[in-house]
Design an enzyme around this catalytic site. Structure first.
Site, PDB file in Angstrom:
ATOM      1  N   GLN A 172       0.831  -1.199   0.000  1.00 26.45           N
ATOM      2  CA  GLN A 172       0.000   0.000   0.000  1.00 26.45           C
ATOM      3  C   GLN A 172       0.873   1.260   0.000  1.00 26.45           C
ATOM      4  O   GLN A 172       0.639   2.188  -0.764  1.00 26.45           O
ATOM      5  CB  GLN A 172      -0.912  -0.021   1.225  1.00 26.45           C
ATOM      6  CG  GLN A 172      -2.003   1.021   1.176  1.00 26.45           C
ATOM      7  CD  GLN A 172      -2.865   0.987   2.440  1.00 26.45           C
ATOM      8  OE1 GLN A 172      -2.509   0.356   3.430  1.00 26.45           O
ATOM      9  NE2 GLN A 172      -3.991   1.669   2.393  1.00 26.45           N
ATOM     10  N   HIS A 176       1.222   3.749  -3.460  1.00 29.20           N
ATOM     11  CA  HIS A 176       0.544   5.043  -3.411  1.00 29.20           C
ATOM     12  C   HIS A 176       1.438   6.198  -3.845  1.00 29.20           C
ATOM     13  O   HIS A 176       0.980   7.322  -3.952  1.00 29.20           O
ATOM     14  CB  HIS A 176      -0.067   5.291  -2.028  1.00 29.20           C
ATOM     15  CG  HIS A 176      -1.398   4.614  -1.865  1.00 29.20           C
ATOM     16  ND1 HIS A 176      -1.555   3.267  -2.027  1.00 29.20           N
ATOM     17  CD2 HIS A 176      -2.628   5.103  -1.601  1.00 29.20           C
ATOM     18  CE1 HIS A 176      -2.829   2.961  -1.852  1.00 29.20           C
ATOM     19  NE2 HIS A 176      -3.505   4.054  -1.595  1.00 29.20           N
ATOM     20  N   LEU A 352      -5.816  -3.507 -10.816  1.00 32.05           N
ATOM     21  CA  LEU A 352      -5.242  -4.819 -10.504  1.00 32.05           C
ATOM     22  C   LEU A 352      -4.532  -4.821  -9.149  1.00 32.05           C
ATOM     23  O   LEU A 352      -4.324  -5.858  -8.553  1.00 32.05           O
ATOM     24  CB  LEU A 352      -4.213  -5.125 -11.603  1.00 32.05           C
ATOM     25  CG  LEU A 352      -3.839  -6.546 -11.877  1.00 32.05           C
ATOM     26  CD1 LEU A 352      -5.018  -7.265 -12.475  1.00 32.05           C
ATOM     27  CD2 LEU A 352      -2.666  -6.595 -12.853  1.00 32.05           C
ATOM     28  N   TYR A 353      -4.133  -3.646  -8.729  1.00 31.41           N
ATOM     29  CA  TYR A 353      -3.360  -3.542  -7.486  1.00 31.41           C
ATOM     30  C   TYR A 353      -4.250  -3.227  -6.285  1.00 31.41           C
ATOM     31  O   TYR A 353      -3.759  -2.861  -5.228  1.00 31.41           O
ATOM     32  CB  TYR A 353      -2.266  -2.478  -7.623  1.00 31.41           C
ATOM     33  CG  TYR A 353      -0.885  -2.941  -7.196  1.00 31.41           C
ATOM     34  CD1 TYR A 353      -0.659  -3.405  -5.885  1.00 31.41           C
ATOM     35  CD2 TYR A 353       0.189  -2.932  -8.066  1.00 31.41           C
ATOM     36  CE1 TYR A 353       0.603  -3.823  -5.494  1.00 31.41           C
ATOM     37  CE2 TYR A 353       1.460  -3.358  -7.667  1.00 31.41           C
ATOM     38  CZ  TYR A 353       1.659  -3.800  -6.390  1.00 31.41           C
ATOM     39  OH  TYR A 353       2.905  -4.220  -5.992  1.00 31.41           O
ATOM     40  N   GLY A 493       0.487  -8.234 -14.034  1.00 31.05           N
ATOM     41  CA  GLY A 493       1.175  -7.412 -13.040  1.00 31.05           C
ATOM     42  C   GLY A 493       2.670  -7.320 -13.278  1.00 31.05           C
ATOM     43  O   GLY A 493       3.252  -6.245 -13.146  1.00 31.05           O
ATOM     44  N   SER A 497       4.954  -3.883 -13.468  1.00 31.66           N
ATOM     45  CA  SER A 497       5.815  -3.724 -12.331  1.00 31.66           C
ATOM     46  C   SER A 497       7.292  -3.615 -12.768  1.00 31.66           C
ATOM     47  O   SER A 497       8.003  -2.686 -12.377  1.00 31.66           O
ATOM     48  CB  SER A 497       5.508  -4.901 -11.405  1.00 31.66           C
ATOM     49  OG  SER A 497       6.533  -5.176 -10.581  1.00 31.66           O
TER      50      SER A 497
HETATM   51 MN1  MNH Z   1      -6.653   0.844  -0.428  1.00 30.93          MN
HETATM   52  C1  MNH Z   1      -7.774   3.022  -2.770  1.00 30.93           C
HETATM   53  C2  MNH Z   1      -8.847   2.218   1.864  1.00 30.93           C
HETATM   54  C3  MNH Z   1      -5.406  -1.147   2.067  1.00 30.93           C
HETATM   55  C4  MNH Z   1      -4.400  -0.447  -2.605  1.00 30.93           C
HETATM   56  N1  MNH Z   1      -8.062   2.322  -0.447  1.00 30.93           N
HETATM   57  C5  MNH Z   1      -8.392   3.085  -1.550  1.00 30.93           C
HETATM   58  C6  MNH Z   1      -9.463   3.978  -1.200  1.00 30.93           C
HETATM   59  C7  MNH Z   1      -9.767   3.753   0.115  1.00 30.93           C
HETATM   60  C8  MNH Z   1      -8.875   2.724   0.584  1.00 30.93           C
HETATM   61  C9  MNH Z   1     -10.832   4.442   0.953  1.00 30.93           C
HETATM   62  C10 MNH Z   1     -10.156   4.968  -2.147  1.00 30.93           C
HETATM   63  C11 MNH Z   1     -11.282   4.203  -2.776  1.00 30.93           C
HETATM   64  C12 MNH Z   1     -12.024   4.889  -3.894  1.00 30.93           C
HETATM   65  O1  MNH Z   1     -12.729   5.857  -3.671  1.00 30.93           O
HETATM   66  O2  MNH Z   1     -11.861   4.413  -5.033  1.00 30.93           O
HETATM   67  N2  MNH Z   1      -7.046   0.602   1.606  1.00 30.93           N
HETATM   68  C13 MNH Z   1      -7.977   1.263   2.347  1.00 30.93           C
HETATM   69  C14 MNH Z   1      -7.925   0.793   3.731  1.00 30.93           C
HETATM   70  C15 MNH Z   1      -6.949  -0.168   3.776  1.00 30.93           C
HETATM   71  C16 MNH Z   1      -6.405  -0.281   2.442  1.00 30.93           C
HETATM   72  C17 MNH Z   1      -8.825   1.293   4.837  1.00 30.93           C
HETATM   73  C18 MNH Z   1      -6.454  -0.996   4.925  1.00 30.93           C
HETATM   74  C19 MNH Z   1      -7.112  -1.282   5.980  1.00 30.93           C
HETATM   75  N3  MNH Z   1      -5.168  -0.545  -0.286  1.00 30.93           N
HETATM   76  C20 MNH Z   1      -4.828  -1.276   0.815  1.00 30.93           C
HETATM   77  C21 MNH Z   1      -3.766  -2.169   0.495  1.00 30.93           C
HETATM   78  C22 MNH Z   1      -3.477  -1.984  -0.818  1.00 30.93           C
HETATM   79  C23 MNH Z   1      -4.362  -0.952  -1.317  1.00 30.93           C
HETATM   80  C24 MNH Z   1      -3.099  -3.142   1.447  1.00 30.93           C
HETATM   81  C25 MNH Z   1      -2.412  -2.736  -1.539  1.00 30.93           C
HETATM   82  C26 MNH Z   1      -1.687  -2.316  -2.516  1.00 30.93           C
HETATM   83  N4  MNH Z   1      -6.182   1.204  -2.356  1.00 30.93           N
HETATM   84  C27 MNH Z   1      -5.194   0.579  -3.058  1.00 30.93           C
HETATM   85  C28 MNH Z   1      -5.091   1.186  -4.364  1.00 30.93           C
HETATM   86  C29 MNH Z   1      -6.059   2.197  -4.408  1.00 30.93           C
HETATM   87  C30 MNH Z   1      -6.737   2.175  -3.124  1.00 30.93           C
HETATM   88  C31 MNH Z   1      -4.120   0.796  -5.458  1.00 30.93           C
HETATM   89  C32 MNH Z   1      -6.333   3.188  -5.530  1.00 30.93           C
HETATM   90  C33 MNH Z   1      -5.633   4.472  -5.168  1.00 30.93           C
HETATM   91  C34 MNH Z   1      -5.842   5.569  -6.141  1.00 30.93           C
HETATM   92  O3  MNH Z   1      -6.219   5.280  -7.272  1.00 30.93           O
HETATM   93  O4  MNH Z   1      -5.638   6.728  -5.766  1.00 30.93           O
END
Ligand code: MNH
Length: 552
Positions: A172, A176, A352-353, A493, A497
């Site tokens: 994550q 990001h 995909l991620y 992926g 990557s």
């Molecule tokens: Mn995660 C986007 C919450 C763990 C990868 N994540 C988001 C969004 C939220 C969010 C809220 C925005 C969603 C939307 O409006 O489309 N994410 C979480 C939370 C956890 C979390 C609360 C842990 C608990 N996320 C993870 C993990 C990964 C991940 C582990 C692994 C890589 N998340 C993503 C990706 C996006 C995203 C990639 C897309 C981000 C973007 O496009 O800006």
């Protein structure tokens, strides 16, 4: 009349264009010819006949350990590594052919970096069904799909690879820096610089970076808590951060990325990279007493980019690939090849991620269990347990397994949103993406899921295997035996990557040399740093376990 391109008639990456009441396929340089680019040219068929299938390659890589133990220690490993670099990075069009602003190639595809690139153009808007010609007139509701196929009933740990929670947060945190959707402008828009640039540590604008820097000795602002270095308080460094309103002012931190105050796991990574940056500045200042703040800062940044790529390829991707072949990072392997040192993040890679199954519902630290609700925004627990103990705990807890029915409650809505965004972007089907990445399309739901009940439910939802959406499809795809990831994920992926990392300018022939990194000392940091080094040299006291896999 119906748009003939709706059925995606052009095979082998041929480009479909409506013309004179019908359509044409542009087969230029595909290695195929014919109305639909279906007939292989002579050398194409020779190569195809010699090429093992993706499944065979994966099988070979994940078995015969004794054989790989030999290969990993002899020079032929260079040949294999170069072959893999070329094979996977070659699957990414560079410069990109499409972006989310147009359905065809345009100048803006190249010049406007506020759009994500896309691998395949969208499904045309005038088609009989949302996926082209296959499936029903209406797709199943995102909420239904998320509830039925993605929602976790009971936590399913990743017992196949024993992936750690530390890796989950590495994923994550790392991604990001380049997956940054500009949600206000739309699903296809981004504020990313499309590279591993450490902007999640330094800030993505000149202004944010200026606020985070001390402007002395190259260092980033920090605060000392019990003799240890932590990110500065938001009260002292008022950059924009997304904190929940319930988090008290004095418990907010100023970090490179505005979301990173949300989870202690991200806070841990942010803290360690902050410490590493300031440590590298000290090392550089010692070597170069004449350097000013700016040069120390900029050089440390390049070193940290290098350390990141090193760790991601050799430990993180290595773990995820489940391969007995030891991956390694050597930019020189590409110097004789034609290779574009430029990268563009695609929206498909972003979707995909979305690895939300990795996240458990509870976190265990030194005998204390935190439910997800208590964990969110609770960076205090890092101070309470100490950074070393928190990292050790993250290395000893198994993350969730990829696959169906394993997205926890807090993240289910993210899955729903992802499905909706995929539709807004008119992403083509899972099977069209499989074809694009040289993987045979699934013929049946059973073949996709490997599970009778899931297959039946999925068939009922979509009606046609060729109508299954990419994001839903890869999440419920049967895993490769012994692996965390599915075949589809590996096939799609890996190209993004490897391309993203090898196309970084630090890997280019002009940059890849000691002077770019402040001399041999900096260059060696780039060439040798492991995840264990990164943590252990930045934590006081005895270093516990630092691992992407939980030991047996
Ligand atoms: Mn995660 C986007 C919450 C763990 C990868 N994540 C988001 C969004 C939220 C969010 C809220 C925005 C969603 C939307 O409006 O489309 N994410 C979480 C939370 C956890 C979390 C609360 C842990 C608990 N996320 C993870 C993990 C990964 C991940 C582990 C692994 C890589 N998340 C993503 C990706 C996006 C995203 C990639 C897309 C981000 C973007 O496009 O800006």
């Amino acid at each position: 009349a119906e748009n003939p391109c709706c059925s995606f008639p052009c095979e082998n990456r041929g480009v479909c264009m409506r013309e004179g009441g019908g359509y044409t396929c542009d087969c230029t340089r595909t290695g195929y010819y014919g109305q639909n680019c279906e007939t292989p040219e002579f050398w194409t068929s020779v190569t195809a006949a010699l090429k093992p299938s993706p499944e065979t390659i994966t099988f070979l890589r994940s078995n015969f350990k004794w054989f790989w133990d030999v290969i990993n220690n002899i020079p032929i490993r260079n040949v294999l590594m170069r072959g893999l670099y070329i094979a996977v990075t070659g699957k990414v069009d560079s410069p990109p052919l499409y972006h989310t602003g147009h359905d065809y190639t345009t100048w803006d595809t190249y010049s406007d970096r506020t759009y994500y690139a896309r691998v395949l153009p969208p499904v045309p808007t005038d088609c009989p069904t949302p996926m082209g010609t296959k499936g029903r007139k209406e797709l199943p509701s995102p909420e239904y799909l998320a509830q039925t196929f993605l929602a976790r009933r009971k936590f399913i740990p990743d017992l196949r690879r024993r992936t750690s929670v530390l890796l989950g947060f590495a994923a994550q945190h790392f991604t990001h820096q380049f997956f940054k959707t500009d949600f206000e402008k739309g699903a296809g828009r981004t504020w990313s610089d499309h590279a591993v640039d450490m902007s999640h540590v330094y800030g993505h604008t000149a202004e944010r970076q200026r606020q985070l820097r001390t402007m002395q000795d190259g260092k980033l602002k920090h605060q000392w808590v019990d003799g240890q270095m932590y990110p500065p308080s938001l009260q002292d460094v008022p950059v924009h951060m997304n904190y929940h309103p319930d988090v008290p002012e004095e418990k907010r931190f100023a970090l490179g990325h505005e979301f990173f105050g949300m989870l202690p796991g991200l806070f841990v990574w942010a803290t360690v990279w902050l410490r590493e940056h300031n440590r590298v500045c000290d090392v550089m200042k010692e070597l170069h007493p004449d350097w000013d703040d700016e040069r120390l800062f900029q050089t440390a940044r390049l070193i940290l980019i290098g350390e990141t790529v090193k760790i991601i390829i050799e430990e993180y991707v290595q773990h995820l690939s489940g391969s007995n072949f030891q991956l390694f990072w050597d930019p020189e392997l590409m110097f004789e090849e034609k290779f574009q040192y430029q990268n563009r993040i695609t929206v498909e890679f972003n979707h995909l991620y979305h690895w939300h199954p990795l996240m458990p519902d509870q976190f265990h630290i030194n005998g204390t269990t935190y439910d997800m609700e208590e964990y969110l925004y609770n960076n205090d627990l890092v101070f309470k347990h100490g950074l070393n103990v928190t990292v050790d705990a993250m290395s000893r807890q198994i993350a969730g397994q990829f696959g169906p029915k394993n997205i926890g409650a807090v993240n289910l809505q993210v899955a729903v949103e992802t499905i909706k965004k995929g539709r807004e972007l008119r992403l083509q089907s899972l099977n069209e993406y499989r074809k694009r990445f040289d993987t045979p399309p699934y013929k049946t739901f059973q073949e996709l899921t490997g599970d009778e009940e899931l297959a039946a439910q999925l068939e009922e939802a979509y009606g046609d295997i060729d109508a299954v959406e990419m994001y839903v499809g890869w999440l419920i795809e049967k895993p490769v035996s012994g692996n965390v990831l599915s075949q589809m994920f590996l096939e799609m992926g890996s190209p993004f990557s490897f391309k993203g990392m090898l196309a970084n300018p630090i890997c280019s022939p002009g940059w890849w040399k000691p002077s770019t990194f402040g001399g041999e000392v900096g260059f060696n940091l780039v060439k040798t740093t492991t995840v264990r080094d990164l943590f252990c040299r930045n934590m006081n006291g005895p270093c516990g376990l630092v691992s992407f896999a939980v030991p047996e």
